[in-house]
Structures are given as structure tokens and as C-alpha cells.
Design a protein around this motif. Structure first.
Motif, PDB file in Angstrom:
ATOM      1  N   TYR A 295       0.871  -1.175   0.000  1.00  0.00           N
ATOM      2  CA  TYR A 295       0.000   0.000   0.000  1.00  0.00           C
ATOM      3  C   TYR A 295       0.909   1.227   0.000  1.00  0.00           C
ATOM      4  CZ  TYR A 295      -3.863  -3.151   1.011  1.00  0.00           C
ATOM      5  OH  TYR A 295      -4.803  -4.148   0.918  1.00  0.00           O
TER       6      TYR A 295
ATOM      7  N   MET B 186      -7.011   2.842  -4.228  1.00  0.00           N
ATOM      8  CA  MET B 186      -7.926   2.377  -3.203  1.00  0.00           C
ATOM      9  C   MET B 186      -9.123   3.326  -3.143  1.00  0.00           C
ATOM     10  SD  MET B 186      -6.733  -0.423  -1.866  1.00  0.00           S
ATOM     11  CE  MET B 186      -7.718  -0.565  -0.383  1.00  0.00           C
TER      12      MET B 186
ATOM     13  N   TYR C 175     -12.693   4.639  -1.106  1.00  0.00           N
ATOM     14  CA  TYR C 175     -13.090   4.854   0.289  1.00  0.00           C
ATOM     15  C   TYR C 175     -14.594   4.866   0.488  1.00  0.00           C
ATOM     16  CZ  TYR C 175      -8.271   6.437   0.397  1.00  0.00           C
ATOM     17  OH  TYR C 175      -6.916   6.504   0.271  1.00  0.00           O
TER      18      TYR C 175
ATOM     19  N   GLN D 161      -0.928   5.459   6.106  1.00  0.00           N
ATOM     20  CA  GLN D 161      -2.115   4.619   6.260  1.00  0.00           C
ATOM     21  C   GLN D 161      -1.861   3.351   7.077  1.00  0.00           C
ATOM     22  OE1 GLN D 161      -1.459   1.769   4.302  1.00  0.00           O
ATOM     23  NE2 GLN D 161       0.212   2.713   3.189  1.00  0.00           N
TER      24      GLN D 161
ATOM     25  N   THR E  18      -1.523   0.134   6.663  1.00  0.00           N
ATOM     26  CA  THR E  18      -2.391  -1.019   6.443  1.00  0.00           C
ATOM     27  C   THR E  18      -1.650  -2.321   6.738  1.00  0.00           C
ATOM     28  OG1 THR E  18      -3.487   0.236   4.682  1.00  0.00           O
ATOM     29  CG2 THR E  18      -3.902  -2.126   4.762  1.00  0.00           C
TER      30      THR E  18
ATOM     31  N   ALA F 265      -6.069  -0.234   8.942  1.00  0.00           N
ATOM     32  CA  ALA F 265      -5.260   0.930   8.582  1.00  0.00           C
ATOM     33  C   ALA F 265      -5.432   1.959   9.680  1.00  0.00           C
ATOM     34  CB  ALA F 265      -5.704   1.490   7.235  1.00  0.00           C
TER      35      ALA F 265
ATOM     36  N   MET G 161      -9.448   2.809   9.706  1.00  0.00           N
ATOM     37  CA  MET G 161     -10.282   2.255   8.652  1.00  0.00           C
ATOM     38  C   MET G 161      -9.825   0.821   8.401  1.00  0.00           C
ATOM     39  SD  MET G 161      -9.047   4.387   5.269  1.00  0.00           S
ATOM     40  CE  MET G 161      -7.361   4.304   4.644  1.00  0.00           C
ATOM     41  N   SER G 162     -10.525   0.114   7.534  1.00  0.00           N
ATOM     42  CA  SER G 162     -10.220  -1.301   7.338  1.00  0.00           C
ATOM     43  C   SER G 162     -10.454  -1.706   5.898  1.00  0.00           C
ATOM     44  CB  SER G 162     -11.080  -2.161   8.271  1.00  0.00           C
ATOM     45  OG  SER G 162     -12.457  -1.979   7.983  1.00  0.00           O
ATOM     46  N   SER G 163      -9.928  -2.875   5.545  1.00  0.00           N
ATOM     47  CA  SER G 163     -10.135  -3.450   4.227  1.00  0.00           C
ATOM     48  C   SER G 163     -10.174  -4.967   4.367  1.00  0.00           C
ATOM     49  CB  SER G 163      -9.019  -3.042   3.264  1.00  0.00           C
ATOM     50  OG  SER G 163      -9.178  -3.669   2.002  1.00  0.00           O
TER      51      SER G 163
ATOM     52  N   TYR H  48     -11.375   0.353   0.838  1.00  0.00           N
ATOM     53  CA  TYR H  48     -11.327   0.560   2.283  1.00  0.00           C
ATOM     54  C   TYR H  48     -12.751   0.793   2.775  1.00  0.00           C
ATOM     55  CZ  TYR H  48      -6.238   1.422   2.684  1.00  0.00           C
ATOM     56  OH  TYR H  48      -4.869   1.314   2.704  1.00  0.00           O
TER      57      TYR H  48
ATOM     58  N   ARG I 134     -14.315   2.979   5.591  1.00  0.00           N
ATOM     59  CA  ARG I 134     -14.038   3.992   6.612  1.00  0.00           C
ATOM     60  C   ARG I 134     -15.339   4.277   7.364  1.00  0.00           C
ATOM     61  NH1 ARG I 134     -10.870   9.769   5.963  1.00  0.00           N
ATOM     62  NH2 ARG I 134     -10.322   9.938   8.165  1.00  0.00           N
TER      63      ARG I 134
END
Length: 479
Positions: free
Chosen positions: A217, A245, A247, A258, A260, A272, A308-310, A316, A318
Motif C-alpha cells: 500500500y 484504493m 473509500y 495509512q 495497512t 489501517a 479504517m479497514s479493508s 477501504y 471507513r
């Protein structure tokens, strides 16, 4: 006549689709197997009633270590924390009392046995200021601006390449490095492996067990905002073309870093926890900055930490726009590029994990600070005293029992109900048959009629309905 028949048929079909439940589009069934599920996003949430997903802020535990060596200085940044067995390793940029980006940047190293008490070993690798008594592991200016390592969990990784890293800048591209011990590093090849993107902040990489490949990333720009792209590789040498990416519907902000990485208790979720940069949002006045001795380039903006996450791909989630870690009391916390989290969350106790944050950037008091949280405690499914409910989307699991990480008040309680895909109660797993769940535990098995066995539901699409009063659930898993 023919047209009338067609119109009647169309009306009838629309009636069936919108009025009859069996004709509604089926919800997608998620496969969660025995993976731990967090509440950092709405991945499994179908309905919430008087309940919400609540973000929890880490607790400030004080200074982990100061960046006070002559070769470290107030422009030290871009920290990575790695837990390897019983050893915790910290990597960070060292830069003396001069503007960042020059040829005096170094990569420094610190170590700990508990993640709480840190020391800086004299490694004897590079001569600095006439002596090899220092904690410097790299001096190559192509690599030291934003060196970002990781412990390679690829089961096919060579022992001599247990550690890998990417490092470099826009003008050089990113180079791939390897190490057997995390201290002595060599380039995998003389040419950079990735040349796309701005690359001027911490570009993070790791082996993804859920996607079965290496991911990176890296810094790019989206509509004038600092943003993120990602690329992938099967061998850490050849990378595909990066993709931006996305959002979702949230507004763009400057994501300076970030960070991640896979969460160590749920590696299918990439968390992240990075630095949000707010340019031209000045808190410290010119007069105050002069008294504090802050470089004029580093106090006319402010920054904090976000979450935030993925779950893979170029998206992502958020879910929370609020700050994950707010700047602390004191003007020293409100200068540009301070409050940037280090890469990785690590476990530092039986019930505790830690995240580290660079503080007092561009100041003589620059240091790394530790923050603690309960395991899985980034966010929770939460309801107040009046009580609330959550219904999940359909999912398929693998396991013979259900485990919760949760807390309630003395007056609070939790009940779990398992339903079929259409929302009908499954005999033996209703709310009425569930033993009330009260207390504060990381691992609590759910009982129905004094029984925990859910194995007869393995492979069948089910929904879970959670009833909770003055309670939080941080995670759950079938095992």
C-alpha cells in the motif's frame, strides 16, 4: 389485447418481487469459516435497532522511548513495530536537527522483550560520528527516508529472507530488501521493484494469507488529496500495476500515512491506523512556535490518527470518520506531522495490545509513545441500558461452538439467537434457550439449554440475532 396482457403480467411480476418475500432478491451469504469477526465495519451487519457500532479510543500509556540520540533527532518518523516470538523490534528514521529529506537520514533500531520497556543496542554495524557504538542499521540514502519492514509469514519464504522490506522515494522508486535476523539487510536486486506513485511517505507491505500474495500500500494522489494505491506480487520482486484504493461515500482527506496491515487475531481484516493531515489548519501561533523552537515549516498544520479497514481488493471501509487518537493536551501535540501512528498493532499482555505513535515532531522532545487497548477492542457492537438488537446478514461458519469477546455492566446482559436464512428461529438456539451472558471476558462460549454444540449447523446459511443491554461485543468466532 396483447399489450394489456403483457402489462398485466408485468404488474403481476412487480407485485411478486416487491410484496412477496420469497420473490425478493436473496441476500448474499458470506463465508466466515472460523475466522474471528470484528466490528470495525458493517461487513456482517444487516439491521441495527437501538444498537450501534462504537469506536473505542486507545489509552495513553506514556513514553515508549525518546528519540534523543545525536543521529536520531526531532525529524525521526515512519516507525514500524514487529513482534517476533518474544522479541519486539522497532525501526524508524533517524534525522538530526535539520530539515528532513537530506542525505543525513538513517534507519535506527530499538528492541524490547515486553513491548513496554525498550532499549537501543549498540549494533556495531555502521560508523556514525567516528564510532560504531550506535543503533543504526542502514545508511544508504536511497533507502533510509521511509524504510518499512515486515516479518514474512509466507510458508514458502526462505529462512534467509524471514524479514522483507520496501524502501525508497519517488525519485528512486521502491527497492526490495531482505534479512534473516531483522538487523542486517541486503537488496534483493539493484533495480527498484516499484516505480509508480509519489512514494514519499511510509509504503507498507506484507504477506496476505487470505489473498495468498504479497501486497504493498503506497502513497498516491486522488483529486489533489494524499491517498493510497495498492499493488500485489507473488515473489516480492515482480509487482502488478497499482490500483487506487476507494473509500466509499466518505469525503476525501489527506491520508499522510495509512499503515495497512493484517490484524494478528483476524488476518483476513487489514486495519489501517494512519496519520490524517489537515493542511493550513494552524493551532500554534507564530509567537508560540518561536518560543517552542519549532521549524517554521512544521506548525502551520495539524494531524491526528484515523481508523479504517479493508478485506482485500481496492476498497477501504471507513466506517468511523472521527479521530481514533485525538491530539493530547499541550501545543506540542498540535504541530504538523505529529501524532502519526507506527505500523502494526502488537500484543503486550494476556488481555492487552499496544499501538505506538510518534509525538512532538520537529521538536527537541520528539519521542515514541505507547497506547493500549483490550484485545480486539478497536470497536464494538454496543447498546445502552434500554437495550438493543443486531441482525446479521446470512453467513456460513465452521466450528462446534460460538465464542464472544464482550463486556457488560452488572445490570447488563447479552443473548444470542441463531436463525435460518429467512430469519426463522432454529429450535435449540433461540433467545429463550440461551443462557444469559454477563461479565467481562475475552473468551466466553455461548450456551443454549446447557449445550454449546452448534456443529449441526456447519455449512448451512444462518443469521445471528444479538440482544444486548448495557453491553459491548468486541468480536466473535466459531471454533
Amino acid at each position: 389485447m396483447c399489450r394489456c396482457i403483457r402489462l398485466q403480467a408485468l404488474i403481476g411480476l412487480l407485485f411478486l418481487i416487491f410484496m412477496v418475500p420469497e420473490f425478493k432478491a436473496k441476500a448474499q451469504v458470506e463465508t466466515i469459516a472460523s475466522q474471528r469477526q470484528l466490528f470495525v465495519d458493517d461487513f456482517l451487519v444487516d439491521q441495527l435497532e437501538r444498537a450501534e457500532l462504537e469506536m473505542h479510543r486507545p489509552v495513553d500509556e506514556g513514553i515508549a522511548f525518546n528519540l534523543d540520540k545525536l543521529w536520531e533527532g526531532k525529524f525521526s518518523l515512519y516507525t514500524t513495530i514487529i513482534k517476533d516470538g518474544g522479541t519486539y523490534r522497532a525501526y524508524y528514521r533517524g534525522l538530526p536537527d535539520v530539515k528532513e529529506g537530506n542525505d543525513r537520514e538513517l534507519t535506527c533500531y530499538a528492541e524490547s522483550k515486553d513491548g513496554i520497556n525498550w532499549y537501543k543496542p549498540n549494533l556495531g554495524i555502521h560508523e556514525i560520528n567516528g564510532s560504531k557504538d550506535n543503533n543504526v542499521i542502514l545508511v544508504d540514502n536511497q533507502l533510509t527516508h521511509n524504510f518499512s519492514p515486515f516479518l514474512d509469514t509466507n510458508p514458502n519464504a526462505k529462512k534467509s529472507e524471514r524479514y522483507k522490506a520496501l524502501a525508497g522515494k519517488k525519485v528512486t522508486g521502491l527497492y526490495a530488501l531482505t534479512s534473516a535476523d531483522g538487523i542486517h539487510w541486503v537488496k534483493m536486486q539493484e533495480e527498484p521493484v516499484l516505480k509508480e506513485g509519489n512514494l514519499d511517505s511510509q509504503n507498507v507491505s506484507f504477506w496476505s494469507s487470505s489473498e495468498n500474495k504479497y501486497l504493498v500500500y503506497f502513497r498516491t494522489v486522488d483529486s489533489g488529496f494524499r491517498s493510497v494505491s495498492r499493488a500485489s506480487s507473488t515473489d516480492f520482486n515482480s509487482w502488478d500495476q497499482g490500483v487506487e484504493m476507494k473509500y466509499g461515500p466518505t469525503p476525501l482527506e489527506h491520508l499522510y500515512t495509512q499503515q495497512t496491515s493484517p490484524y494478528f487475531r483476524a488476518p483476513q481484516v487489514y486495519l489501517a491506523i494512519g496519520g490524517r493531515f489537515m493542511p493550513n489548519k494552524q493551532v500554534v501561533s507564530d509567537e508560540q512556535a518561536a518560543i517552542m523552537g519549532i521549524d517554521p515549516n512544521y506548525y502551520k498544520a495539524c494531524s491526528d490518527a484515523f481508523l479504517m479497514s479493508s478485506r482485500g481488493g481496492n476498497n477501504y471501509n471507513r466506517y468511523f470518520m472521527e479521530s481514533f487518537i485525538r491530539p493530547g493536551i499541550g501545543l506540542n501535540n498540535w504541530v504538523s506531522r505529529t501524532n502519526y501512528p507506527a505500523l502494526n498493532i502488537v500484543q503486550t499482555g494476556d488481555t492487552e495490545m499496544s499501538i505506538y505513535v510518534n509525538h512532538d515532531y520537529a521538536q527537541t522532545t520528539a519521542h515514541l509513545r505507547r497506547y493500549s487497548m483490550r484485545l480486539d477492542g478497536f470497536a464494538s457492537l454496543s447498546a445502552g441500558y434500554a437495550g438493543g438488537e443486531m441482525l446479521t446478514k446470512p453467513f456460513v461458519f465452521d466450528g462446534s461452538a460460538l465464542e464472544l469477546n464482550y463486556s457488560t455492566s452488572a445490570a447488563g446482559e447479552i443473548f444470542i439467537e441463531l436463525l435460518d436464512e429467512k430469519g426463522n428461529k432454529i429450535p435449540g438456539f433461540s433467545k429463550e434457550e440461551c443462557q444469559p451472558i454477563i461479565g467481562n471476558e475475552l473468551e466466553r462460549t455461548v450456551y443454549w439449554n446447557k449445550n454449546t454444540d452448534v456443529s449441526k449447523l456447519i455449512g448451512k446459511p444462518v443469521r445471528m440475532k444479538i440482544y444486548l443491554k448495557d453491553a459491548d461485543i468486541y468480536s466473535f468466532r466459531f471454533y
